[in-house]
Design an enzyme around this catalytic site. Sequence first.
Site, mmCIF file in Angstrom:
data_model
loop_
_atom_site.group_PDB
_atom_site.id
_atom_site.type_symbol
_atom_site.label_atom_id
_atom_site.label_comp_id
_atom_site.label_asym_id
_atom_site.label_seq_id
_atom_site.Cartn_x
_atom_site.Cartn_y
_atom_site.Cartn_z
ATOM 1 N N SER A 1 2.588 -2.090 10.458
ATOM 2 C CA SER A 1 4.026 -2.200 10.724
ATOM 3 C C SER A 1 4.618 -3.573 10.387
ATOM 4 O O SER A 1 5.538 -4.042 11.058
ATOM 5 C CB SER A 1 4.343 -1.807 12.173
ATOM 6 O OG SER A 1 3.966 -0.460 12.410
ATOM 7 N N HIS B 1 -9.795 1.499 4.152
ATOM 8 C CA HIS B 1 -8.583 1.670 4.955
ATOM 9 C C HIS B 1 -8.890 2.641 6.095
ATOM 10 O O HIS B 1 -9.670 3.584 5.929
ATOM 11 C CB HIS B 1 -7.442 2.199 4.074
ATOM 12 C CG HIS B 1 -6.129 2.163 4.780
ATOM 13 N ND1 HIS B 1 -5.764 3.116 5.699
ATOM 14 C CD2 HIS B 1 -5.117 1.271 4.728
ATOM 15 C CE1 HIS B 1 -4.572 2.801 6.187
ATOM 16 N NE2 HIS B 1 -4.157 1.686 5.606
ATOM 17 N N GLY C 1 2.391 -0.971 4.414
ATOM 18 C CA GLY C 1 2.582 0.425 4.042
ATOM 19 C C GLY C 1 4.061 0.765 3.913
ATOM 20 O O GLY C 1 4.694 0.521 2.886
ATOM 21 N N GLY C 2 4.632 1.322 4.972
ATOM 22 C CA GLY C 2 5.995 1.842 4.954
ATOM 23 C C GLY C 2 7.022 0.908 4.324
ATOM 24 O O GLY C 2 7.808 1.323 3.461
ATOM 25 N N GLU D 1 -7.359 5.041 7.238
ATOM 26 C CA GLU D 1 -7.104 6.456 6.914
ATOM 27 C C GLU D 1 -8.290 7.039 6.152
ATOM 28 O O GLU D 1 -8.638 8.209 6.328
ATOM 29 C CB GLU D 1 -5.794 6.575 6.120
ATOM 30 C CG GLU D 1 -4.596 6.316 7.036
ATOM 31 C CD GLU D 1 -3.395 5.677 6.348
ATOM 32 O OE1 GLU D 1 -3.319 5.697 5.116
ATOM 33 O OE2 GLU D 1 -2.530 5.142 7.078
ATOM 34 N N ASN E 1 0.867 -1.180 0.000
ATOM 35 C CA ASN E 1 0.000 0.000 0.000
ATOM 36 C C ASN E 1 0.905 1.230 0.000
ATOM 37 O O ASN E 1 1.437 1.619 1.029
ATOM 38 C CB ASN E 1 -0.894 -0.032 1.252
ATOM 39 C CG ASN E 1 -1.785 1.192 1.350
ATOM 40 O OD1 ASN E 1 -1.876 1.993 0.414
ATOM 41 N ND2 ASN E 1 -2.442 1.348 2.494
ATOM 42 N N TRP E 2 1.073 1.804 -1.188
ATOM 43 C CA TRP E 2 1.984 2.955 -1.298
ATOM 44 C C TRP E 2 1.400 4.201 -0.647
ATOM 45 O O TRP E 2 2.121 5.178 -0.436
ATOM 46 C CB TRP E 2 2.290 3.246 -2.779
ATOM 47 C CG TRP E 2 3.159 2.225 -3.453
ATOM 48 C CD1 TRP E 2 3.593 1.032 -2.943
ATOM 49 C CD2 TRP E 2 3.710 2.325 -4.769
ATOM 50 N NE1 TRP E 2 4.367 0.379 -3.877
ATOM 51 C CE2 TRP E 2 4.462 1.156 -5.005
ATOM 52 C CE3 TRP E 2 3.636 3.290 -5.783
ATOM 53 C CZ2 TRP E 2 5.143 0.921 -6.210
ATOM 54 C CZ3 TRP E 2 4.302 3.056 -6.980
ATOM 55 C CH2 TRP E 2 5.048 1.886 -7.189
ATOM 56 N N LYS E 3 0.110 4.206 -0.405
ATOM 57 C CA LYS E 3 -0.572 5.408 0.123
ATOM 58 C C LYS E 3 -0.274 6.599 -0.781
ATOM 59 O O LYS E 3 -0.114 6.431 -1.993
ATOM 60 C CB LYS E 3 -0.181 5.662 1.585
ATOM 61 C CG LYS E 3 -0.356 4.409 2.444
ATOM 62 C CD LYS E 3 -0.259 4.666 3.923
ATOM 63 C CE LYS E 3 -0.441 3.352 4.671
ATOM 64 N NZ LYS E 3 -0.503 3.513 6.103
ATOM 65 N N GLU F 1 -6.336 -4.584 10.201
ATOM 66 C CA GLU F 1 -5.278 -3.614 10.480
ATOM 67 C C GLU F 1 -5.607 -2.843 11.756
ATOM 68 O O GLU F 1 -6.369 -1.871 11.715
ATOM 69 C CB GLU F 1 -5.157 -2.619 9.321
ATOM 70 C CG GLU F 1 -4.815 -3.251 8.000
ATOM 71 C CD GLU F 1 -4.162 -2.259 7.054
ATOM 72 O OE1 GLU F 1 -3.041 -2.521 6.610
ATOM 73 O OE2 GLU F 1 -4.766 -1.190 6.786
ATOM 74 N N GLY G 1 1.788 2.339 10.835
ATOM 75 C CA GLY G 1 2.766 3.408 10.710
ATOM 76 C C GLY G 1 3.399 3.811 12.033
ATOM 77 O O GLY G 1 4.061 4.836 12.126
HETATM 78 P P1 PGA Z 1 2.257 0.346 7.757
HETATM 79 O O1 PGA Z 1 0.835 0.594 7.037
HETATM 80 O O2 PGA Z 1 2.770 -0.956 7.218
HETATM 81 O O3 PGA Z 1 3.093 1.517 7.369
HETATM 82 O O4 PGA Z 1 1.979 0.264 9.216
HETATM 83 C C1 PGA Z 1 -0.040 -0.466 6.800
HETATM 84 C C2 PGA Z 1 -1.299 0.048 6.155
HETATM 85 O O5 PGA Z 1 -1.743 1.142 6.520
HETATM 86 O O6 PGA Z 1 -1.861 -0.592 5.252
#
Ligand code: PGA
Length: 253
Positions: A215, A97, A236-237, A99, A9-11, A169, A175
């Site tokens: 994470s 998601h 994500g990250g 967010e 997930n590049w966001k 999640e 994050g």
């Molecule tokens: P993260 O994000 O791996 O940076 O914690 C995961 C996500 O939001 O899908």
Amino acid sequence: MRKQIAAANWKMNLTLEQGEQLLDGILSKPHSLKADQQAVFAVPFPYLLMAQQKLAGKQNVFVAAQNCYSKKNGAYTGEVSVEMLQSIGITYVVLGHSERREYFQESNRLLADKVNICIDYSITPIFCCGEPLEIREANTQNEYVAKQLEESLYHLSAEQLQKIVIAYEPIWAIGTGKTASSAQAQEMHAFIRTQLAGKYGAAIADTISILYGGSVKAANAVDIFSQADVDGGLVGGASLIVDEFVAIINALK
Ligand code: PGA
């Protein structure tokens, strides 16, 4: 065997050039996706076609959108429809998601509509659920996640449900560098599967891939993915770093 999925997930990160370099880097490293394993790249809308082109012809590798709108088409300035996504060959969309739930007020009800339209267009939703910290601290995470599933998914038929991928999640782990322990992940994944079994039967529940997100990184992926009810991750990250994401793909069981 359920599908095992490493989803990036590049966001809202990377320029086009950086995105191209990241994909090129990942594709240049050896990784052996087995028949029941997939790598999925959820990239920003402007990069979908670039990613489709780079991944064309690659086995078990797919591009996902990070969102879509709930309507077929029309006067919805700034939105992207599943019809548009389908027309460029997209087969996965990340939905709900945390967010999007938090910053764009996406409700369980709206997400039910988005799930429906994705299924109508044969696009697989990666449906995200998960609790905030205060819910975890109050130890009411099971009820919280059960409600998310109920209000967004339980109107589906068994056949439709089998077209969904779920991503658990916990918001407190996204994050933050604070991963759920593999035992915490397994506990919630087993709970989700039991809930699905209660509604649709164990045989159906057993076919649904449930990814863990929050994470995930190379250093913890093997441990988390080895859990019985964890079928990969939404990352994500660490998905923005070539070696990290390649190691995460290779950690699929
Ligand atoms: P993260 O994000 O791996 O940076 O914690 C995961 C996500 O939001 O899908």
